[in-house]
Write a protein that holds these residues in place. Structure first.
Motif, PDB file in Angstrom:
ATOM      1  N   LEU A  38       0.814  -1.211   0.000  1.00 50.48           N
ATOM      2  CA  LEU A  38       0.000   0.000   0.000  1.00 50.48           C
ATOM      3  C   LEU A  38       0.851   1.266   0.000  1.00 50.48           C
ATOM      4  N   ASP A  39       2.030   1.184   0.621  1.00 54.13           N
ATOM      5  CA  ASP A  39       2.916   2.346   0.647  1.00 54.13           C
ATOM      6  C   ASP A  39       3.896   2.360  -0.529  1.00 54.13           C
ATOM      7  N   GLY A  40       3.737   1.413  -1.455  1.00 56.88           N
ATOM      8  CA  GLY A  40       4.600   1.361  -2.628  1.00 56.88           C
ATOM      9  C   GLY A  40       5.839   0.503  -2.453  1.00 56.88           C
ATOM     10  N   SER A  41       6.087   0.022  -1.246  1.00 57.08           N
ATOM     11  CA  SER A  41       7.270  -0.805  -1.025  1.00 57.08           C
ATOM     12  C   SER A  41       7.013  -2.225  -1.530  1.00 57.08           C
ATOM     13  N   PRO A  42       8.068  -2.927  -1.972  1.00 51.15           N
ATOM     14  CA  PRO A  42       7.880  -4.286  -2.473  1.00 51.15           C
ATOM     15  C   PRO A  42       7.503  -5.252  -1.352  1.00 51.15           C
ATOM     16  N   LEU A  43       6.601  -6.149  -1.659  1.00 52.44           N
ATOM     17  CA  LEU A  43       6.119  -7.123  -0.698  1.00 52.44           C
ATOM     18  C   LEU A  43       6.193  -8.500  -1.344  1.00 52.44           C
ATOM     19  N   ARG A  44       6.939  -9.428  -0.737  1.00 50.19           N
ATOM     20  CA  ARG A  44       7.097 -10.787  -1.267  1.00 50.19           C
ATOM     21  C   ARG A  44       5.933 -11.651  -0.780  1.00 50.19           C
ATOM     22  N   VAL A  45       5.279 -12.341  -1.717  1.00 57.51           N
ATOM     23  CA  VAL A  45       4.149 -13.211  -1.407  1.00 57.51           C
ATOM     24  C   VAL A  45       4.551 -14.639  -1.763  1.00 57.51           C
ATOM     25  N   VAL A  46       4.112 -15.600  -0.946  1.00 58.18           N
ATOM     26  CA  VAL A  46       4.473 -17.004  -1.151  1.00 58.18           C
ATOM     27  C   VAL A  46       3.213 -17.856  -1.224  1.00 58.18           C
ATOM     28  N   LEU A  47       3.135 -18.697  -2.249  1.00 57.55           N
ATOM     29  CA  LEU A  47       2.099 -19.730  -2.344  1.00 57.55           C
ATOM     30  C   LEU A  47       2.773 -21.046  -1.972  1.00 57.55           C
ATOM     31  N   GLU A  48       2.301 -21.707  -0.921  1.00 59.22           N
ATOM     32  CA  GLU A  48       2.869 -22.981  -0.479  1.00 59.22           C
ATOM     33  C   GLU A  48       2.053 -24.133  -1.047  1.00 59.22           C
ATOM     34  N   ASN A  49       2.721 -25.074  -1.688  1.00 53.61           N
ATOM     35  CA  ASN A  49       2.080 -26.255  -2.264  1.00 53.61           C
ATOM     36  C   ASN A  49       0.801 -25.890  -3.026  1.00 53.61           C
ATOM     37  N   PRO A  50       0.923 -25.046  -4.051  1.00 54.33           N
ATOM     38  CA  PRO A  50      -0.273 -24.600  -4.786  1.00 54.33           C
ATOM     39  C   PRO A  50      -0.932 -25.747  -5.544  1.00 54.33           C
ATOM     40  N   PRO A  51      -2.244 -25.650  -5.781  1.00 53.49           N
ATOM     41  CA  PRO A  51      -2.945 -26.703  -6.514  1.00 53.49           C
ATOM     42  C   PRO A  51      -2.398 -26.837  -7.938  1.00 53.49           C
ATOM     43  N   SER A  52      -2.382 -28.043  -8.417  1.00 47.77           N
ATOM     44  CA  SER A  52      -1.881 -28.336  -9.756  1.00 47.77           C
ATOM     45  C   SER A  52      -3.031 -28.333 -10.754  1.00 47.77           C
ATOM     46  N   GLY A  53      -2.789 -27.773 -11.933  1.00 49.32           N
ATOM     47  CA  GLY A  53      -3.778 -27.804 -12.995  1.00 49.32           C
ATOM     48  C   GLY A  53      -4.916 -26.816 -12.858  1.00 49.32           C
ATOM     49  N   GLU A  54      -4.881 -25.962 -11.846  1.00 52.19           N
ATOM     50  CA  GLU A  54      -5.924 -24.945 -11.644  1.00 52.19           C
ATOM     51  C   GLU A  54      -5.344 -23.566 -11.889  1.00 52.19           C
TER      52      GLU A  54
END
Length: 118
Positions: A38-54
């Motif tokens: 929101l303040d323009g700073s970079p934010l790292r997001v992580v998806l853990e074990n994401p669904p396959s084929g979706e």
């Protein structure tokens, strides 16, 4: 009497089979990407074990009219990550190889789908 017992046993077996949880197909590992906070700073997001084929539309950047796209993806899963420039797995597509695939700040994305390598 035996027929009734057999029917009850068969019904019980079918019920048991239907209630045993099946393992959902998922890519094993992490998929990372960077969004602007929101303040323009970079934010790292992580998806853990994401669904396959979706198709996964990244929630932080789902609305092109309200946000900049995500960038700098890192694929640390055991599947190929197909990243897309638009929501709903549309737009230009780029493949990131399993475990070591990555893109720079110039690789913009709004959605991703994970597929088993051939």
């Amino acid at each position: 009497m035996r027929l009734r017992h057999a029917a009850v046993a068969a019904f019980g077996a079918v019920t048991l089979l239907l209630t045993i949880p099946t393992s959902a197909s998922a890519a094993t590992g992490e998929f990372q990407y960077t969004v602007s906070g929101l303040d323009g700073s970079p934010l790292r997001v992580v998806l853990e074990n994401p669904p396959s084929g979706e198709c996964i539309t990244l929630p932080e950047v789902a609305d092109p009219a309200a946000s900049s796209p995500a960038h700098s993806p890192r694929n640390r899963t055991d599947e190929v990550a197909l990243v897309f420039t638009e929501p709903d797995c549309t737009g230009r597509e780029f493949a990131l190889r399993p475990r070591t695939g990555y893109g720079s700040e110039r690789l913009e994305l709004r959605s991703v789908v994970f597929v088993r390598p051939e």
